[in-house]
Design a protein around this motif. Structure first.
Motif, mmCIF file in Angstrom:
data_model
loop_
_atom_site.group_PDB
_atom_site.id
_atom_site.type_symbol
_atom_site.label_atom_id
_atom_site.label_comp_id
_atom_site.label_asym_id
_atom_site.label_seq_id
_atom_site.Cartn_x
_atom_site.Cartn_y
_atom_site.Cartn_z
ATOM 1 N N LEU A 226 53.090 4.055 34.718
ATOM 2 C CA LEU A 226 52.835 3.280 35.637
ATOM 3 C C LEU A 226 51.195 2.713 34.707
ATOM 4 C CD1 LEU A 226 53.789 5.358 37.080
ATOM 5 C CD2 LEU A 226 52.284 5.544 39.316
ATOM 6 N N PRO A 227 51.008 1.803 35.596
ATOM 7 C CA PRO A 227 50.335 0.161 35.143
ATOM 8 C C PRO A 227 49.085 1.483 34.991
ATOM 9 C CG PRO A 227 51.247 -0.593 36.406
ATOM 10 C CD PRO A 227 51.805 1.094 36.825
ATOM 11 N N ASP A 228 48.019 1.234 34.882
ATOM 12 C CA ASP A 228 46.755 1.299 33.818
ATOM 13 C C ASP A 228 45.836 0.810 35.428
ATOM 14 O OD1 ASP A 228 46.962 1.918 31.242
ATOM 15 O OD2 ASP A 228 46.042 -0.200 30.751
ATOM 16 N N GLY A 229 45.840 1.921 35.749
ATOM 17 C CA GLY A 229 44.276 2.213 36.823
ATOM 18 C C GLY A 229 44.810 2.552 38.483
ATOM 19 N N MET A 230 46.629 2.782 37.871
ATOM 20 C CA MET A 230 46.920 3.081 38.808
ATOM 21 C C MET A 230 47.574 4.197 39.728
ATOM 22 S SD MET A 230 51.273 1.600 39.903
ATOM 23 C CE MET A 230 50.533 -0.112 40.520
ATOM 24 N N SER A 231 47.432 4.803 40.624
ATOM 25 C CA SER A 231 47.961 5.759 41.044
ATOM 26 C C SER A 231 48.741 6.148 42.344
ATOM 27 C CB SER A 231 46.026 6.699 41.552
ATOM 28 O OG SER A 231 45.771 6.152 42.579
#
Length: 428
Positions: A226-231
């Motif tokens: 998952l991209p950085d900062g994605m939750s």
């Protein structure tokens, strides 16, 4: 009144979300991963996490393997809705299938095809869904404003802000082109996200008696990043369960295959608004004749691509118990998505002859592969009775999946078939 609690899941490792292809002890075999996180993977993990805080069952203390059967019982079967992907305070949904992407042969820029069905004239026919001409006199004709070969270099997810505009039928080809240019030039605040990248790792099998590597037994696994900062956000209905909700929940727990780790935490009430339909969409669908449904998560339908409530005339009376009658006019659906899994607990008696050693170990067995309608699929409806607003209020980001008659899967409870709703007008 339903009590909904929000969980935030932040992956700490690449996530291995296996597809249904076989994965055994064959040297050199590869475990393939799905392109995103399956709702059932999250739902099963969340129930295990919540089970650790239950009054009746605490697997940390007693180590009882019956936890899996008890968590699957009606007593502790919580309803999970998700996942929704969040990045920088914005929700991202799968790009709907009623828009296609292509590279212009003139300037190599990324363009779009907007797909809208058109009604057949008297005497015209359409080949329908199968080779036998099924529904050829009922479905409308597929039509797009442009005819191009699609490109794989296209965004996979779009922001909720842009999605809501699309559901309101307010985005033109020029609007799409402007946003795609920002995305291709990697400008800040882009409303698109590409497909999750994949990571491949090579492993060696371990001899469990000596805890050393076994000779000539290499295998590889595939994971998504998952991209950085994605939750991921998940809404959990705890109103009908006997599990005490951990108000201060914050722990690291495995998610998916190979025990990859993620952080689970209770989220604030502000994100609960993500599951409510915007007023602009409710006002737009009020007394509207033509509406469309976009799947935010894969859905199970008992008739394959067609929701089970539709009859042979493609009419759904009292659709999803909303008091609204719908007529299906067309659908934009890609290739079916396989979903499988692993069933823990004792092997049923009718499978005892397949693998007696596995039955003795009582470790479980693989679940059968099921064919689901992928997220992003779009259904075009005509409202023939009732107010579409009642349907949208009831089924906004709620499950539209059919009930599985064998009860080997709990699609309603696991978050399959979450739906978004919007308006459309027939092409002329």
């Amino acid at each position: 009144m339903r009590l909904m609690q929000i969980l935030r899941i932040q992956p700490l490792d690449p996530l291995m979300i296996r597809d249904g292809r076989p994965f055994d002890m064959t040297p050199g075999i590869k475990a393939h991963s799905l392109s995103d996180v399956s709702p059932s993977v999250l739902a099963g993990t969340i129930r295990t996490v919540l089970g650790k805080y239950s009054k009746d069952v605490n697997p940390i203390i007693n180590g009882d393997r019956n936890i899996y059967r008890q968590l699957s019982s009606k007593k502790s079967k919580v309803v999970v809705r998700g996942p929704l992907y969040e990045k920088d305070g914005e929700i991202f949904y799968p790009v709907p299938q009623d828009v296609g992407f292509y590279h212009s042969t003139e300037n190599k820029k990324l363009g779009v095809d907007i797909r809208r069905p058109v009604q057949l004239l008297e005497g015209e026919g359409f080949y329908g869904i199968g080779t036998n001409g099924l529904y050829e006199n009922l479905l409308w004709l597929p039509m797009s404003k442009q005819v191009h070969k699609e490109t794989s270099e296209a965004p996979a997810y779009m922001s909720a802000t842009l999605m809501h505009q699309w559901l309101l039928d307010e985005l033109s080809q020029e609007d799409w082109g402007r946003e795609l240019k920002r995305w291709s030039e990697k400008q800040n605040g882009s409303h698109f996200i590409e497909k999750f990248p994949r990571e491949e790792r090579v492993h060696t099998a371990i001899d469990h008696t000596t805890y050393t590597a076994e000779d000539q037994k290499l295998f590889s696994t595939e994971s998504i990043i998952l991209p950085d900062g994605m939750s991921m956000l998940v809404a959990v209905d705890v109103s009908q369960s006997n599990i005490d909700w951990p108000r201060d929940l914050s722990l690291v727990h495995s998610l998916g295959g190979k025990r990859r780790l993620a952080h689970f935490s209770a989220d604030n009430h502000e994100t609960s608004a993500y599951w409510k339909c915007p007023e602009s969409i409710l006002n737009a669908v009020k007394e509207k004749t033509y509406i469309r449904m976009v799947l935010a998560t894969p859905a199970y339908f008992s008739k394959g691509w067609l929701p089970g409530g539709f009859n042979e005339e493609l009419v759904y009376e009292n659709a999803w118990e909303s008091g609204v009658n719908l007529r299906l006019l067309f659908a934009c659906i890609p290739r079916w998505q396989p979903v499988s899994g692993w069933r823990y607990g004792e092997i049923p008696e009718d499978h005892s002859k397949e693998n007696s050693a596995q039955k003795n170990e009582k470790t479980g067995r693989e679940k059968p592969v099921r064919r689901l309608v992928p997220a992003g699929s779009v259904y075009f409806f005509e409202v023939t009775k009732g107010n579409a607003e009642d349907l949208v209020k009831l089924k906004w980001l709620a499950s539209v999946s059919d009930e599985n008659r064998r009860k080997s899967a709990f699609d309603h409870e696991d978050g399959f078939g979450l739906a978004l709703w919007g308006v459309w007008e027939p092409s002329k």
